[in-house]
Write a protein that holds these residues in place. Structure first.
Motif, PDB file in Angstrom:
ATOM      1  N   ALA A  37       1.030  -1.072   0.526  1.00  0.00           N
ATOM      2  CA  ALA A  37      -0.015  -0.023   0.288  1.00  0.00           C
ATOM      3  C   ALA A  37       1.152   1.022   0.331  1.00  0.00           C
ATOM      4  CB  ALA A  37      -1.065  -0.154   1.054  1.00  0.00           C
ATOM      5  N   HIS A  38       1.881   1.206   0.530  1.00  0.00           N
ATOM      6  CA  HIS A  38       2.271   2.572   1.606  1.00  0.00           C
ATOM      7  C   HIS A  38       3.969   2.675   0.548  1.00  0.00           C
ATOM      8  CE1 HIS A  38      -0.410   3.675   3.406  1.00  0.00           C
ATOM      9  NE2 HIS A  38      -0.389   2.536   4.519  1.00  0.00           N
ATOM     10  N   LEU A  39       5.067   1.200  -0.089  1.00  0.00           N
ATOM     11  CA  LEU A  39       6.019   1.264  -0.847  1.00  0.00           C
ATOM     12  C   LEU A  39       6.000   1.046  -2.180  1.00  0.00           C
ATOM     13  CD1 LEU A  39       8.043  -0.331   0.640  1.00  0.00           C
ATOM     14  CD2 LEU A  39       8.083   2.357   0.856  1.00  0.00           C
ATOM     15  N   LEU A  40       5.184  -0.323  -2.808  1.00  0.00           N
ATOM     16  CA  LEU A  40       5.123  -0.821  -4.277  1.00  0.00           C
ATOM     17  C   LEU A  40       4.172  -0.006  -5.419  1.00  0.00           C
ATOM     18  CD1 LEU A  40       4.691  -4.687  -3.447  1.00  0.00           C
ATOM     19  CD2 LEU A  40       6.911  -3.288  -4.129  1.00  0.00           C
ATOM     20  N   ILE A 105      -0.717   9.254  15.043  1.00  0.00           N
ATOM     21  CA  ILE A 105       0.994   9.763  14.117  1.00  0.00           C
ATOM     22  C   ILE A 105       1.591   9.362  12.904  1.00  0.00           C
ATOM     23  CG2 ILE A 105       2.872  10.928  14.397  1.00  0.00           C
ATOM     24  CD1 ILE A 105       1.867  12.106  16.865  1.00  0.00           C
ATOM     25  N   PRO A 106       2.079   7.853  13.360  1.00  0.00           N
ATOM     26  CA  PRO A 106       2.717   7.271  11.809  1.00  0.00           C
ATOM     27  C   PRO A 106       2.007   6.646  11.482  1.00  0.00           C
ATOM     28  CG  PRO A 106       2.947   5.983  13.962  1.00  0.00           C
ATOM     29  CD  PRO A 106       2.137   6.825  14.111  1.00  0.00           C
ATOM     30  N   ASN A 112      -1.422  10.168   4.538  1.00  0.00           N
ATOM     31  CA  ASN A 112      -1.778  11.550   4.145  1.00  0.00           C
ATOM     32  C   ASN A 112      -0.480  12.472   4.384  1.00  0.00           C
ATOM     33  OD1 ASN A 112      -3.168  12.965   3.134  1.00  0.00           O
ATOM     34  ND2 ASN A 112      -3.457  14.716   4.150  1.00  0.00           N
ATOM     35  N   SER A 113       0.732  11.937   4.864  1.00  0.00           N
ATOM     36  CA  SER A 113       2.026  13.243   4.565  1.00  0.00           C
ATOM     37  C   SER A 113       2.056  13.908   5.631  1.00  0.00           C
ATOM     38  CB  SER A 113       2.712  12.996   2.990  1.00  0.00           C
ATOM     39  OG  SER A 113       2.857  12.055   2.570  1.00  0.00           O
ATOM     40  N   THR A 114       0.700  13.848   6.870  1.00  0.00           N
ATOM     41  CA  THR A 114       0.816  14.983   7.728  1.00  0.00           C
ATOM     42  C   THR A 114       0.524  14.586   9.027  1.00  0.00           C
ATOM     43  OG1 THR A 114      -1.704  14.248   7.520  1.00  0.00           O
ATOM     44  CG2 THR A 114      -1.028  16.302   5.754  1.00  0.00           C
ATOM     45  N   LEU A 115       0.562  15.650  10.137  1.00  0.00           N
ATOM     46  CA  LEU A 115       0.961  14.101  11.464  1.00  0.00           C
ATOM     47  C   LEU A 115      -0.867  14.766  11.969  1.00  0.00           C
ATOM     48  CD1 LEU A 115       3.639  16.413  13.359  1.00  0.00           C
ATOM     49  CD2 LEU A 115       3.467  14.888  12.493  1.00  0.00           C
ATOM     50  N   TYR A 117      -4.554  13.864  10.724  1.00  0.00           N
ATOM     51  CA  TYR A 117      -5.510  13.472   9.058  1.00  0.00           C
ATOM     52  C   TYR A 117      -6.834  13.060  10.134  1.00  0.00           C
ATOM     53  CZ  TYR A 117      -6.680  11.668   5.013  1.00  0.00           C
ATOM     54  OH  TYR A 117      -7.182  10.460   3.758  1.00  0.00           O
ATOM     55  N   PRO A 118      -7.725  13.944  10.017  1.00  0.00           N
ATOM     56  CA  PRO A 118      -8.804  13.260  10.998  1.00  0.00           C
ATOM     57  C   PRO A 118     -10.113  12.207   9.808  1.00  0.00           C
ATOM     58  CG  PRO A 118      -8.995  15.881  10.001  1.00  0.00           C
ATOM     59  CD  PRO A 118      -7.410  15.628   9.747  1.00  0.00           C
ATOM     60  N   ASP A 119      -9.794  12.048   8.454  1.00  0.00           N
ATOM     61  CA  ASP A 119     -10.594  11.978   7.741  1.00  0.00           C
ATOM     62  C   ASP A 119     -10.744  10.117   7.891  1.00  0.00           C
ATOM     63  OD1 ASP A 119     -11.028  14.319   6.938  1.00  0.00           O
ATOM     64  OD2 ASP A 119      -9.838  13.858   4.766  1.00  0.00           O
ATOM     65  N   LYS A 120      -9.623   9.643   8.591  1.00  0.00           N
ATOM     66  CA  LYS A 120      -9.195   8.126   8.919  1.00  0.00           C
ATOM     67  C   LYS A 120      -8.613   7.806   9.855  1.00  0.00           C
ATOM     68  CE  LYS A 120      -9.787   3.878   6.045  1.00  0.00           C
ATOM     69  NZ  LYS A 120      -8.913   3.682   4.854  1.00  0.00           N
ATOM     70  N   GLN A 121      -9.113   6.972  10.849  1.00  0.00           N
ATOM     71  CA  GLN A 121      -8.018   6.965  12.147  1.00  0.00           C
ATOM     72  C   GLN A 121      -8.142   5.295  12.230  1.00  0.00           C
ATOM     73  OE1 GLN A 121      -8.232   9.865  13.840  1.00  0.00           O
ATOM     74  NE2 GLN A 121     -10.275  10.629  12.794  1.00  0.00           N
TER      75      GLN A 121
END
Length: 247
Positions: A37-40, A105-106, A112-115, A117-121
């Motif tokens: 999901a986050h690399l490939l 945080i991670p 979203n590359s932000t500290l 991100y309220p849209d999804k936990q």
């Protein structure tokens, strides 16, 4: 009905996985999923179709994501097992909430590359809400109305929080809880619920290979390693993504 049929749809000789083995399997498949999901997904060659099957094309990225589908059902099964076997339910729930907060945080950085991100936990919140539902069902077992109200309130919370797997994940946790002692029905109804993500249904094979034993993960150190693996592996993936793809 034979003894093993009541607790698994597989014969007893196939029940070879301890709780520890299931935890390792869930962690590895989750790692594979998040790597995809986050690399490939950012690596062009990994998204090129390798073959087609059943009218669908499969790339390395798609394979990683599909393998990762079995992680969540196994974690849900382990949460139910943990609820029934823990010596301190309050501490168990507290740990879930603490690591949900630590993981945020991670998780936000990965999503979203932000500290913030309220849209999804992160998924720990889904597991925590499910755990609270287990506690409420057991606590109010003599009052079905309070059980229903508690479950409805927690369902609303899962909808509002938009945690990973969302309200569908919360309902799946309830299915796993209610059918804990009826593994064939659990697999059948759970698979029907997961039809929107049908590859996750394969998780019921290792779940039904569970032998009821705790296994090699013992002691506080190993227990907290299991909790910490989630935020730590996401943080490592975020760092690698930044170093490799500058994202």
């Amino acid at each position: 009905m034979s003894e093993y049929t009541a607790s698994s749809f597989l014969p007893e000789k196939c029940r070879i996985l301890s709780g520890s083995a299931l935890k390792v399997l869930a962690m590895l498949t989750m790692l594979i999923d998040h790597t995809g999901a986050h690399l490939l997904r950012h690596y062009g060659p990994a998204t090129v179709p390798l073959f087609s099957f059943g009218g669908s094309s499969y790339s390395l990225y798609r394979i990683f994501r599909d393998i990762g589908r079995i992680a969540f059902p196994i974690f849900c099964f382990l949460l139910v097992e943990g609820f029934w076997h823990t010596h301190d339910r309050k501490k168990y729930g507290r740990n879930l909430l603490i690591f949900a907060c630590i993981s945020e945080i991670p998780w936000n950085l990965a999503q979203n590359s932000t500290l913030l991100y309220p849209d999804k936990q992160n998924v720990f919140f889904t597991l925590f809400l499910g755990y609270l539902a287990f506690c409420a069902i057991d606590h109010f077992k003599e009052n079905e109305l309070l059980q229903l109200l508690s479950m409805a309130a927690l369902f609303a919370a899962s909808w509002y929080l938009k945690a990973d797997y969302g309200w569908k994940g919360y309902v799946f946790l309830l299915i796993m809880f209610w059918l804990h002692d009826h593994k064939p029905a659990q697999a059948l109804i759970g698979s029907a619920w997961l039809s929107y993500e049908w590859k996750a249904c394969f998780a019921f094979l290792p779940i039904n290979m569970y032998n009821g034993k705790r296994g090699f993960i013992r002691g506080k150190g190993m227990k907290y390693f299991f909790y910490a693996f989630y935020p730590v592996h996401i943080a490592v993936i975020v760092i690698l993504r930044k170093l490799i793809f500058s994202i």
